[in-house]
Design a protein around this motif. Structure first.
Motif, PDB file in Angstrom:
ATOM      1  N   PRO A 320      44.282  53.330  61.182  1.00  0.00           N
ATOM      2  CA  PRO A 320      44.844  54.542  61.759  1.00  0.00           C
ATOM      3  C   PRO A 320      44.591  55.740  60.842  1.00  0.00           C
ATOM      4  O   PRO A 320      44.569  55.605  59.615  1.00  0.00           O
ATOM      5  N   GLY A 321      44.371  56.902  61.449  1.00  0.00           N
ATOM      6  CA  GLY A 321      44.229  58.119  60.642  1.00  0.00           C
ATOM      7  C   GLY A 321      42.811  58.504  60.309  1.00  0.00           C
ATOM      8  O   GLY A 321      42.583  59.550  59.694  1.00  0.00           O
ATOM      9  N   VAL A 322      41.823  57.655  60.669  1.00  0.00           N
ATOM     10  CA  VAL A 322      40.427  58.016  60.449  1.00  0.00           C
ATOM     11  C   VAL A 322      39.673  57.916  61.763  1.00  0.00           C
ATOM     12  O   VAL A 322      39.998  57.105  62.629  1.00  0.00           O
ATOM     13  N   VAL A 323      38.655  58.760  61.917  1.00  0.00           N
ATOM     14  CA  VAL A 323      37.842  58.747  63.125  1.00  0.00           C
ATOM     15  C   VAL A 323      36.756  57.682  63.003  1.00  0.00           C
ATOM     16  O   VAL A 323      36.522  56.890  63.920  1.00  0.00           O
ATOM     17  N   ASN A 324      36.063  57.694  61.860  1.00  0.00           N
ATOM     18  CA  ASN A 324      35.026  56.706  61.567  1.00  0.00           C
ATOM     19  C   ASN A 324      35.374  56.046  60.244  1.00  0.00           C
ATOM     20  O   ASN A 324      35.853  56.712  59.318  1.00  0.00           O
ATOM     21  N   ALA A 325      35.140  54.743  60.146  1.00  0.00           N
ATOM     22  CA  ALA A 325      35.401  54.039  58.887  1.00  0.00           C
ATOM     23  C   ALA A 325      34.128  54.063  58.046  1.00  0.00           C
ATOM     24  O   ALA A 325      33.225  53.259  58.263  1.00  0.00           O
ATOM     25  N   HIS A 326      34.068  55.005  57.145  1.00  0.00           N
ATOM     26  CA  HIS A 326      32.863  55.144  56.319  1.00  0.00           C
ATOM     27  C   HIS A 326      33.021  54.374  55.016  1.00  0.00           C
ATOM     28  O   HIS A 326      32.845  53.173  54.989  1.00  0.00           O
ATOM     29  N   HIS A 327      33.339  55.056  53.933  1.00  0.00           N
ATOM     30  CA  HIS A 327      33.418  54.398  52.626  1.00  0.00           C
ATOM     31  C   HIS A 327      34.716  53.606  52.505  1.00  0.00           C
ATOM     32  O   HIS A 327      35.775  54.050  52.936  1.00  0.00           O
ATOM     33  N   VAL A 328      34.623  52.412  51.878  1.00  0.00           N
ATOM     34  CA  VAL A 328      35.763  51.508  51.725  1.00  0.00           C
ATOM     35  C   VAL A 328      35.937  51.167  50.250  1.00  0.00           C
ATOM     36  O   VAL A 328      34.972  50.824  49.561  1.00  0.00           O
ATOM     37  N   SER A 329      37.184  51.283  49.759  1.00  0.00           N
ATOM     38  CA  SER A 329      37.529  50.824  48.414  1.00  0.00           C
ATOM     39  C   SER A 329      38.674  49.824  48.550  1.00  0.00           C
ATOM     40  O   SER A 329      39.637  50.071  49.285  1.00  0.00           O
ATOM     41  N   VAL A 330      38.581  48.692  47.844  1.00  0.00           N
ATOM     42  CA  VAL A 330      39.603  47.648  47.921  1.00  0.00           C
ATOM     43  C   VAL A 330      40.330  47.561  46.585  1.00  0.00           C
ATOM     44  O   VAL A 330      39.709  47.398  45.527  1.00  0.00           O
ATOM     45  N   GLU A 331      41.669  47.673  46.623  1.00  0.00           N
ATOM     46  CA  GLU A 331      42.461  47.522  45.416  1.00  0.00           C
ATOM     47  C   GLU A 331      42.600  46.043  45.064  1.00  0.00           C
ATOM     48  O   GLU A 331      42.367  45.157  45.897  1.00  0.00           O
ATOM     49  N   LYS A 332      43.040  45.763  43.829  1.00  0.00           N
ATOM     50  CA  LYS A 332      43.237  44.377  43.413  1.00  0.00           C
ATOM     51  C   LYS A 332      44.309  43.708  44.252  1.00  0.00           C
ATOM     52  O   LYS A 332      44.295  42.491  44.456  1.00  0.00           O
ATOM     53  N   SER A 333      45.248  44.506  44.759  1.00  0.00           N
ATOM     54  CA  SER A 333      46.325  43.963  45.596  1.00  0.00           C
ATOM     55  C   SER A 333      45.835  43.597  46.995  1.00  0.00           C
ATOM     56  O   SER A 333      46.537  42.931  47.746  1.00  0.00           O
TER      57      SER A 333
END
Length: 571
Positions: A320-333
């Protein structure tokens, strides 16, 4: 007693007190008397009414005694004062002269002591910092010099070829000009010969007229004087030749340079060599080497991990809150940060629930990264600032990048350094910052002095320390080693390669999105193409961003949808 130098003081067991017949350790110093004092003599010095006002300090903090210099005007006096208005040293008697009436004076010994201390401090800096640091820079310069020699030899070869071509033209033009002078000379000599003939004819005419005059003047022919008056023709007029004038070519070195081609330094601001304290550089290098070794050990602990024969989708998120899912960063959690091309940056939990949303100036680039410490780093190219978001959602200004616009960013899993792709005007580079935000490396040119980057859209780091950049303008993945030396550039399979998101995994594979073919390419550490690991067969369309978490899950963001898909490709 003569005063020992600092080197002498350091070399002997202890300094001798300057009081007569005292052989104790002179650990103190009287700046007024200019002599070392032991503890007992110091106490006596302070109690003595004549010397109690003297300044006594620990020996190493002493003021150095002013060298004795006699006044030129008053040879019996020592120079010990300094006139502020005249800016000149003088003796006390000089200060009473009318030339210095009303002037202000300083104690020359105080000035000398200050200057001595200042210069001693500078000397210490040379030995402890400047010399060792410069020796390190000298090594870099020697490497640059070797490369410059190769480049300049190539330039000289080209210049000689250009000069040879111009020389041939010069010889040809010179030959034509010389032949033209012979033609001019022939024409002028012909004209002069004609004039010479005209005067020969006139001289013959004058001879004939002389004979006639002689006949008229003869006594026997006096009647002729009355019958006819002889008149002499005027001397024929001729013109002097106008000799040709050689006008030397009006040209300068710049004119010749325009003809031959000129060696120019590119219109690029020279990048300053980074000068770091030796201990800082050494500590960082040791830390990086240790962490690389630890990373290698971790990789070696998983000998059975390899590419799977098939790729399996394990989950997907609608963000939710984005139009296109471009760049992704994953936290350690396991929580995600996803950005779109409208500047929306959203954090979600494991169920895809929005936790926070930030409006940024970001577009389609990889402008955010999760750190091992649980922070999120993101760039703002408009403000030329890199921000940090802590787990308690506090946003702080972390790094100012000056005139460079930060584009992509990646937090190293090896040592926590930040790798930032940035650009300005027509220049681009990758800059490495420490965890504290201190700039420690700048990468811009290859060994041939050519620009490595054009638009570093996405950036990541491999397990061997290689810096991998997806450069959209160059249509290539540009890979340099941890020292910034160019290793290779991958330009896809066939034509039309359009690289976007990029990441690496625990085995050192490089994964990069090819927006043009709607695939994700899998490469080895040496740029070898292994496979198009994801394509439309796995439900992927317009891949933009890729990211691998600590469990070796591959996250893929796509254009035209806010869905992030997660795949398993290692077993």
């Amino acid at each position: 007693m003569s005063e020992p130098s600092d080197e002498q003081a350091a070399g002997q067991h202890y300094l001798i007190c300057g009081t007569e017949d005292c052989q104790e350790n002179g650990q103190f110093y009287c700046n007024a008397c200019h002599r070392p004092l032991c503890e007992q003599c110091r106490d006596d010095h302070i109690k003595n009414p004549k010397t109690k006002a003297h300044e006594i300090v620990i020996y190493r903090y002493r003021k150095h005694q002013l060298p004795v210099e006699k006044c030129e005007l008053h040879p019996t006096r020592n120079v010990d004062m300094f006139c502020r208005e005249c800016k000149t040293p003088l003796c006390s008697k000089c200060s009473t002269m009318k030339e210095h009436k009303g002037h202000e004076f300083d104690d020359l010994e105080e000035i000398y002591a200050e200057k001595y201390a200042l210069q001693q401090g500078e000397f210490s800096k040379i030995q402890k910092y400047f010399l060792p640091t410069t020796q390190g820079l000298k090594s870099d310069i020697e490497e640059d010099a070797t490369q410059i020699k190769k480049i300049m030899e190539s330039i000289r070869t080209s210049m000689k070829a250009e000069a040879g071509s111009l020389k041939n033209l010069v010889d040809e033009v010179t030959k034509e000009n010389i032949e033209n002078t012979y033609t001019m000379e022939k024409t002028l000599l012909k004209m002069l010969k004609s004039q010479e003939t005209k005067y020969d004819d006139y001289i013959a005419y004058l001879g004939k007229m002389s004979d006639e005059f002689e006949e008229y003047l003869s006594i026997t022919n006096q009647k002729l004087l009355f019958s006819k008056t002889l008149k002499i023709k005027l001397i024929p007029e001729t013109t002097r030749p106008v000799p040709p004038v050689f006008t030397a070519g009006r040209f300068s070195k710049d004119d010749v340079a325009k003809l031959l081609g000129k060696v120019n330094v590119p219109n690029t601001k020279p990048e300053k060599r980074k000068i770091q304290p030796m201990e800082t550089v050494t500590a960082h290098m040791k830390s990086t080497e240790k962490q690389l070794e630890q990373s290698k050990e971790k990789s070696d602990m998983k000998p059975t991990l390899s590419l799977s024969s098939s790729v399996t989708k394990v989950r997907e998120y609608s963000v939710p809150g984005v139009v296109n899912a471009h760049h992704v960063s994953v936290e350690k959690s396991g929580r995600l940060w996803i950005s779109d091309d409208n500047g929306n940056l959203v954090q979600t939990d494991l169920q895809g629930k929005q936790l926070q949303k930030i409006q940024t100036s970001g577009w389609r680039e990889g402008y955010h990264t999760a750190t091992q410490d649980g922070d999120l780093i993101y760039t703002d190219r408009s403000k030329k600032v890199i921000y940090r978001i802590t787990p308690d959602r506090k946003i702080t200004e972390f790094i100012k990048t000056g005139e460079w616009k930060p584009l992509s960013v990646y937090s190293s899993h090896i040592n926590g350094d930040l790798l930032v792709g940035m650009f300005k005007d027509k220049e681009a580079k990758v800059t490495r910052y420490s965890k504290a935000g201190q700039e420690i490396q700048s990468i811009q040119m290859d060994n041939q002095g050519q620009e490595l980057y054009s638009y570093p859209y996405y950036i990541t780091e491999n397990v061997n320390g290689d810096i991998c950049t997806s450069d959209w303008n160059k249509k290539a993945v540009v890979v340099v080693n941890k020292s910034g030396q160019h290793r290779f550039s991958y330009t896809g399979q066939g034509s039309g390669f359009s690289p976007y998101g990029i990441c690496t995994d625990v085995l050192g594979h490089i994964l990069v999105c090819d927006y043009n073919s709607n695939t994700v390419h899998l490469l080895d550490q040496e740029s070898g193409f292994l496979s198009a690991i994801l394509s439309s067969k796995q439900g992927i369309e317009f891949p933009r961003g890729v990211c691998v978490d600590d469990e070796n899950n591959l996250y893929v963001g796509q254009q035209r949808t806010n869905t992030v898909k997660v795949y398993k490709y290692l077993h």
